[in-house]
Design an enzyme around this catalytic site. Structure first.
Site, mmCIF file in Angstrom:
data_model
loop_
_atom_site.group_PDB
_atom_site.id
_atom_site.type_symbol
_atom_site.label_atom_id
_atom_site.label_comp_id
_atom_site.label_asym_id
_atom_site.label_seq_id
_atom_site.Cartn_x
_atom_site.Cartn_y
_atom_site.Cartn_z
ATOM 1 C CB ALA A 146 -0.873 0.024 1.294
ATOM 2 C CE1 TYR A 152 -2.695 4.010 4.567
ATOM 3 C CE2 TYR A 152 -3.071 4.828 6.512
ATOM 4 C CZ TYR A 152 -2.586 3.673 5.877
ATOM 5 O OH TYR A 152 -2.418 2.677 6.380
ATOM 6 C CG PHE A 189 3.372 17.020 15.072
ATOM 7 C CD1 PHE A 189 4.317 18.118 14.996
ATOM 8 C CD2 PHE A 189 3.627 15.955 14.576
ATOM 9 C CE1 PHE A 189 5.198 17.822 14.086
ATOM 10 C CE2 PHE A 189 4.486 15.735 13.624
ATOM 11 C CZ PHE A 189 5.310 16.694 13.295
#
Ligand code: UFG
Length: 336
Positions: free
Chosen positions: A73, A139, A210
């Protein structure tokens, strides 16, 4: 059994291939080597280099294939926003070609690498398989589309095809086997643990956190880290379930069972960094950066279904242990 592992030169695929070989199966790896590494293909597996969509018909048409583990993938969340076509083609179109070949050649079993990204921002935690699927990135949307496609192919096969989609949460750690070490070797690394370990190796100066204003205990995002060896074992158990004569669980699921794979325990970004500091002995400087687009605050799996239906029991659940395996792998790679 003879099993085809697509993406078997990648992180998860190579570890799955190794576990299958260790269990005595014959393994054919199909990988185009765009993100995988030829030397990650475990010794004993046969490698077919090629695009899954192009070679599936030949590989499965040769006969004698008992199952496919489909790991190949495109898997970078950020890239999927910038290059959606790469993800719709690479993940969906390719998998449809594979599914066509699976049905054409009557391969009876399929295990698919799905993802927690199919759920998007969860309404409640831990996430069960019945939770709404509203992916927040391309995704996740492509993986969800494939889950749907597999369900319809399995249902229409009249029992000829049985499938299991495994929705991975945050895969981490490395496999340490006799003479081989298999771990994360992404050319573009975006995952937290390998990035933090790069700081300990002196390959980057600091780690960016983050966001520290999430609604979590310490303000940083919480994820469910699952050891890649536990993850690989779930694939073997899924194949066992599909191979069992009385596959009533699969029948009940309409030919396609979806299972989350996680430890059911969340660790924050700060807790992961602390674990890396403990394991490496390095101070690992960190600085708070803005939130990353598309990040949910908390993603923790309920793996009750995998435990009940597959008989899966993760054994490497300790965060320091997961980090220690990733660290051993990162150090061995750095040492060449
Ligand atoms: N993070 C940082 N700094 C970094 C990298 C990550 O703070 O430099 C944080 C992220 O914000 C997140 C956590 O660390 O909160 C884990 O991030 P990863 O990139 O390691 O993993 P993700 O949770 O974003 O992604 C994983 C899989 C994806 C999958 C997703 C499901 O890697 O393939 O879970 O939501 F889509």
């Amino acid at each position: 059994m003879t099993l085809v592992v697509t993406g078997g030169a990648g992180y998860v695929g190579s570890v799955c291939a190794q576990h299958l070989l260790d269990a005595g199966h014959d393994v054919v790896v199909v990988d185009d080597l765009t993100t995988g590494h030829e030397d990650a293909v475990p010794a004993g597996a046969r490698l077919v280099v090629g695009d899954v969509a192009e070679v599936a018909d030949d590989v499965l048409g040769a006969g004698g294939v008992d199952g496919v583990i489909h790991c190949a993938a495109r898997s970078l969340v950020g890239e999927s926003a910038e290059k959606p076509a790469k993800y719709w083609h690479g993940n969906v179109v390719t998998t449809i070609a594979l599914l066509d070949a699976v049905c054409r050649h009557r391969v009876p079993r399929l295990v698919f690498s799905s993802t927690a990204a199919t759920y998007g921002e969860p309404e409640s935690s831990p996430i069960t398989e019945d939770a709404p699927t509203r992916p927040t990135n391309t995704y996740g949307a492509t993986k969800l589309a494939v889950d749907h496609a597999i369900g319809t192919y399995a249902a229409a096969s009249g029992g000829e095809l049985g499938a299991v989609s495994l929705r991975y949460f945050n895969v981490a750690g490395a496999h340490a086997g006799a003479g081989s070490a298999l771990g994360e070797r992404h050319t573009v690394e975006t995952h937290l643990i390998p990035l933090v370990l790069q700081v300990a190796l002196g390959q980057r100066d600091e780690i960016a956190i983050f966001g520290d204003d999430w609604p979590t205990a310490d303000g940083t995002c919480v994820r469910d880290y699952i050891h890649v060896d536990d993850l690989a074992e779930a694939h073997l158990l899924a194949l066992d379930l599909l191979a069992r004569g009385d596959a009533s669980v699969i029948e009940k699921a309409g030919g396609h069972l979806v299972c989350n794979l996680g430890n059911g325990t969340g660790f924050s970004v700060l807790e992961v960094i602390e674990a890396c500091r403990r394991v490496t002995g390095h101070p690992i400087p960190a600085r708070v950066a803005p939130r990353r687009t598309g990040d949910p605050g908390v993603l923790v799996a309920s793996s009750a279904r995998a435990r009940d239906e597959l008989g899966w029991k993760p054994t490497h659940t300790d965060l320091d242990g997961i980090v220690a395996d990733a660290w051993a792998f990162a150090r061995s790679r750095a040492a060449g």
